[in-house]
Design an enzyme around this catalytic site. Sequence first.
Site, PDB file in Angstrom:
ATOM      1  N   LYS A 170       0.797  -1.226   0.000  1.00 47.82           N
ATOM      2  CA  LYS A 170       0.000   0.000   0.000  1.00 47.82           C
ATOM      3  C   LYS A 170       0.833   1.282   0.000  1.00 47.82           C
ATOM      4  O   LYS A 170       0.281   2.371  -0.141  1.00 47.82           O
ATOM      5  CB  LYS A 170      -0.978  -0.030   1.170  1.00 47.82           C
ATOM      6  CG  LYS A 170      -2.024  -1.127   1.010  1.00 47.82           C
ATOM      7  CD  LYS A 170      -2.981  -0.806  -0.109  1.00 47.82           C
ATOM      8  CE  LYS A 170      -3.471  -2.028  -0.831  1.00 47.82           C
ATOM      9  NZ  LYS A 170      -4.339  -1.707  -1.971  1.00 47.82           N
ATOM     10  N   SER A 224      -2.855 -12.506   4.384  1.00 47.88           N
ATOM     11  CA  SER A 224      -3.385 -12.398   3.017  1.00 47.88           C
ATOM     12  C   SER A 224      -2.420 -13.052   2.033  1.00 47.88           C
ATOM     13  O   SER A 224      -2.837 -13.585   0.999  1.00 47.88           O
ATOM     14  CB  SER A 224      -3.682 -10.944   2.634  1.00 47.88           C
ATOM     15  OG  SER A 224      -2.500 -10.185   2.490  1.00 47.88           O
TER      16      SER A 224
END
Length: 303
Positions: free
Chosen positions: A42, A263
């Site tokens: 991110k 994830s």
Amino acid sequence: MLINHVQQLIGNTPLIDLPVTVPNGSHIYAKLEMFNPGGSIKDRLGAYLVQDGIQRGHINNTTTIIEPTAGNTGIGLALATQAHDLRTILVVPEKFSMEKQVLMQALGAEIVHTPSEQGIKGAIKKAEQLAQEIPNSYVPMQFKNPANPAAYYHSLAPEIIADLSQPITAFVAGAGSGGTFAGIAAYLQEQDAATKAIVVEPAGSILNGGPAHAHRTEGIGVEFIPPFFEHLRIDQTLTISDNDAFAQVRQLARHHGLFVGSSSGAALAASLQLAATLPANSTIVTVFPDSSERYLSQNIYSN
Ligand code: PMP
């Protein structure tokens, strides 16, 4: 390598040909996004959203940035806004990892909590409400801003193509906002229409039509279909249990020296499941978004 700002360390992460045993002699290549300076995929988005907001005239040097986030986008944004000395308020559901919240604050961002049971929808509502109250504020809104998939279309996806000389049989990635998956899948399919795009969600997310419920896999899982998926060809959706995701997290540390978040574990579990259904010697590309070190307080390595 001589640099003069950590922002210069964003992107150009390694792509590892995973030394795991893959069915059918296929190979799984994973983009190691924990090597970005804020520790996740991110950072790319934070830098891109701020640049995009400035270029479009939404951000000037007194703007307050407000964003709902599970945490990694908050860290990426805080890194980017710090470089411009902009006040930053991150709206985070309480359930998300403590480490991420400590890091956001260390970078100078303010945190506003919303109740866990309201999920990301509660955080989105609160961010919109704050934006009404605070003059000259801007909400990049990763969940619907086309700059989100664009960040990955323009940075991570071309890096994959540059690093691999063979055709890509399948691209596999988890979806939270869906920006990572949508941006990279679109780019790879433009390069080679035969590349399959496989989206990964944890059990408890709604893409496969299953019932919504809480899950331990953090960073992926959706409460609504991402708008970025509207014009995208998605070949398959794989739903991975928390147990399967965390089992891969432990395997990667124990046998391959890789510290990854849940994830990433889900992405590997899905890639292995997919490999068993693909022709021999296929090339699968996936993304490992962050490191397990930001989930130690959640006992990520306990069985
Ligand atoms: N994994 C982790 C650890 C994340 O923080 C995120 C972002 N929430 C994702 C995967 C999913 O990325 P995207 O929002 O682009 O779908």
